[in-house]
Write a protein that holds these residues in place. Structure first.
Motif, short mmCIF file in Angstrom:
data_model
loop_
_atom_site.label_atom_id
_atom_site.label_comp_id
_atom_site.label_asym_id
_atom_site.label_seq_id
_atom_site.Cartn_x
_atom_site.Cartn_y
_atom_site.Cartn_z
N PRO A 41 0.83 -1.21 0.00
CA PRO A 41 0.00 0.00 0.00
C PRO A 41 0.86 1.26 0.00
O PRO A 41 2.05 1.21 0.33
CB PRO A 41 -0.78 -0.12 1.32
CG PRO A 41 0.13 -0.89 2.21
CD PRO A 41 0.86 -1.85 1.31
N GLY A 42 0.26 2.36 -0.37
CA GLY A 42 0.96 3.63 -0.34
C GLY A 42 0.01 4.75 -0.69
O GLY A 42 -1.08 4.52 -1.20
N LEU A 43 0.44 5.95 -0.42
CA LEU A 43 -0.38 7.12 -0.71
C LEU A 43 0.07 7.85 -1.97
O LEU A 43 -0.74 8.36 -2.72
CB LEU A 43 -0.39 8.08 0.48
CG LEU A 43 -1.12 7.54 1.70
CD1 LEU A 43 -0.88 8.41 2.92
CD2 LEU A 43 -2.62 7.45 1.41
N ALA A 44 1.38 7.92 -2.18
CA ALA A 44 1.92 8.60 -3.35
C ALA A 44 3.09 7.80 -3.89
O ALA A 44 3.78 7.11 -3.13
CB ALA A 44 2.35 10.02 -2.99
N PHE A 45 3.31 7.92 -5.20
CA PHE A 45 4.35 7.15 -5.87
C PHE A 45 5.02 8.02 -6.92
O PHE A 45 4.37 8.87 -7.52
CB PHE A 45 3.75 5.92 -6.56
CG PHE A 45 3.01 5.02 -5.62
CD1 PHE A 45 3.67 3.98 -4.98
CD2 PHE A 45 1.67 5.21 -5.35
CE1 PHE A 45 2.99 3.14 -4.10
CE2 PHE A 45 0.99 4.38 -4.47
CZ PHE A 45 1.65 3.36 -3.85
#
Length: 176
Positions: free
Chosen positions: A118-122
């Motif tokens: 998971p992550g919020l920004a890439f």
């Protein structure tokens, strides 16, 4: 921009995303057609928060494809483990507001073929901005299998706008 502000901005964007299920289905199709998915007998994936890409259809598809499913459970401030789950596994909401398996038998990370992170920004060079606990960075540092993240286009940046620290770990692929 600092990590805290980017996290807040992205969460706001995701909470107000229009046609979310339409874009989720496009991401699912890309994931299920990927070599990483096809070549994996086991996956690790979180139970998503409401504003994140819904992971329940991914988990259902994994069971239909006879893949083993592992879901993370936070043990302490420094440790997260993965629990082998079945369709009958019971879950409880944690202090992080995330559903975790009740069962506490931890799996060996090397038994997992695909880790969906998971992550919020890439960024396009596969940096990720997580939720700030460092749990996945610690796991990724020692994990050798496939890693990928799913995200909406609004979560992708040409380059990281946040400070990428030495302990931050990249994923091998981002599907958006």
């Amino acid at each position: 921009m600092d990590k805290k502000n980017i996290r807040k901005q992205i969460i706001g964007l995701l909470k107000n995303k229009n046609h979310k299920s339409y874009y989720e289905h496009k991401l699912y199709k890309k994931l299920f057609n990927s070599l990483e998915w096809k070549n994996s007998d086991s996956i690790a994936i979180t139970i998503s928060l409401k504003f994140e890409i819904d992971t329940r259809p991914i988990i259902r598809k994994a069971f239909l494809d006879n893949k083993e499913v592992f879901v993370p459970k936070v043990i302490s401030k420094e440790e997260m483990v993965f629990i082998n789950c079945t369709e009958d596994t019971k879950f409880k909401k944690s202090s992080f507001d995330i559903y975790e398996p009740l069962f506490t038998f931890k799996a060996n990370i090397s038994d997992i073929d695909l880790l969906i992170v998971p992550g919020l920004a890439f960024s396009l060079d596969n940096n990720r901005l997580g939720f700030g606990g460092g749990f996945y960075d610690r796991i990724l540092k020692k994990y050798n299998g496939y890693t990928l993240s799913l995200c909406f286009k609004e979560q992708i940046y040409q380059k990281a706008l946040w400070k990428v620290d030495d302990f931050d770990q990249k994923v091998k692929r981002i599907i958006y």
